[in-house]
Motif scaffolding. Sequence first.
Motif, PDB file in Angstrom:
ATOM      1  N   MET A 178       3.445 -45.885   6.700  1.00  0.00           N
ATOM      2  CA  MET A 178       2.015 -45.692   6.947  1.00  0.00           C
ATOM      3  C   MET A 178       1.179 -46.719   6.182  1.00  0.00           C
ATOM      4  O   MET A 178       0.201 -47.238   6.692  1.00  0.00           O
ATOM      5  CB  MET A 178       1.588 -44.275   6.543  1.00  0.00           C
ATOM      6  CG  MET A 178       2.377 -43.172   7.239  1.00  0.00           C
ATOM      7  SD  MET A 178       2.255 -43.187   9.025  1.00  0.00           S
ATOM      8  CE  MET A 178       0.671 -42.452   9.253  1.00  0.00           C
ATOM      9  N   SER A 179       1.586 -46.977   4.936  1.00  0.00           N
ATOM     10  CA  SER A 179       0.845 -47.934   4.116  1.00  0.00           C
ATOM     11  C   SER A 179       1.704 -48.351   2.932  1.00  0.00           C
ATOM     12  O   SER A 179       2.751 -47.764   2.663  1.00  0.00           O
ATOM     13  CB  SER A 179      -0.469 -47.313   3.627  1.00  0.00           C
ATOM     14  OG  SER A 179      -0.202 -46.224   2.764  1.00  0.00           O
ATOM     15  N   PHE A 180       1.223 -49.363   2.249  1.00  0.00           N
ATOM     16  CA  PHE A 180       1.885 -49.843   1.040  1.00  0.00           C
ATOM     17  C   PHE A 180       0.810 -50.279   0.067  1.00  0.00           C
ATOM     18  O   PHE A 180      -0.108 -51.003   0.433  1.00  0.00           O
ATOM     19  CB  PHE A 180       2.827 -51.012   1.376  1.00  0.00           C
ATOM     20  CG  PHE A 180       3.674 -51.429   0.213  1.00  0.00           C
ATOM     21  CD1 PHE A 180       4.912 -50.851   0.015  1.00  0.00           C
ATOM     22  CD2 PHE A 180       3.221 -52.371  -0.707  1.00  0.00           C
ATOM     23  CE1 PHE A 180       5.702 -51.214  -1.071  1.00  0.00           C
ATOM     24  CE2 PHE A 180       4.005 -52.739  -1.792  1.00  0.00           C
ATOM     25  CZ  PHE A 180       5.252 -52.150  -1.973  1.00  0.00           C
ATOM     26  N   ASP A 181       0.908 -49.805  -1.168  1.00  0.00           N
ATOM     27  CA  ASP A 181      -0.061 -50.205  -2.180  1.00  0.00           C
ATOM     28  C   ASP A 181       0.663 -50.320  -3.524  1.00  0.00           C
ATOM     29  O   ASP A 181       1.895 -50.333  -3.576  1.00  0.00           O
ATOM     30  CB  ASP A 181      -1.234 -49.215  -2.241  1.00  0.00           C
ATOM     31  CG  ASP A 181      -0.804 -47.788  -2.497  1.00  0.00           C
ATOM     32  OD1 ASP A 181       0.263 -47.565  -3.114  1.00  0.00           O
ATOM     33  OD2 ASP A 181      -1.544 -46.872  -2.087  1.00  0.00           O
ATOM     34  N   HIS A 239       4.240 -45.612   1.494  1.00  0.00           N
ATOM     35  CA  HIS A 239       3.849 -44.260   1.883  1.00  0.00           C
ATOM     36  C   HIS A 239       4.277 -44.045   3.325  1.00  0.00           C
ATOM     37  O   HIS A 239       3.969 -44.867   4.192  1.00  0.00           O
ATOM     38  CB  HIS A 239       2.331 -44.073   1.743  1.00  0.00           C
ATOM     39  CG  HIS A 239       1.847 -44.383   0.363  1.00  0.00           C
ATOM     40  ND1 HIS A 239       1.939 -43.485  -0.673  1.00  0.00           N
ATOM     41  CD2 HIS A 239       1.297 -45.506  -0.157  1.00  0.00           C
ATOM     42  CE1 HIS A 239       1.460 -44.032  -1.762  1.00  0.00           C
ATOM     43  NE2 HIS A 239       1.061 -45.273  -1.491  1.00  0.00           N
TER      44      HIS A 239
END
Length: 165
Positions: free
Chosen positions: A112-115, A120
């Motif tokens: 879904m995302s990466f930070d 995630h």
Amino acid sequence: MIHIRQLATSPLPLPPGWAALPLRLIIGFGFMQHGFAKLARGPDAFPAILHAMGLPFPHLLGYATIAVELLGGLCMLLGALVPLASIPMIIVLIVATITVHWPNGFSSIKLMSFDAAGAHFGQPGYETDLLYIAGIVTLCLTGAGPVSVDRLLARVWRRARAAHG
């Protein structure tokens, strides 16, 4: 001497039946891990989830699922009574596929995302359930392999049959 073409094509030049061992180990460990994870949250937590999902007899289904995951996983690890253990294991996977994973689609990995905190992921689909089913069916069709309780039982039963008739 093994030629490169033997290593480039399947099957690899290994004794028959050894392919079952890695399948048994990952299926058995995976199932047992899922059962232990359910118990770690407390024995009533999983039935409460099943109740929230609207499934009938949530306590019966919850405890039965945990038992199937732990005992079925152990049977797979040991290669013991694999075809018999497979039936409830596949039923658990089919129910999980229909009730939980189907709405999420096929893929079990949904980035879904990466930070800075890392990756995630979204809810997993039914891909992993199908992989487990494929592995279990493969073990039923090909056998539990040379290092298994099933192989030992087959030898014992063969000797008993020969002695009695």
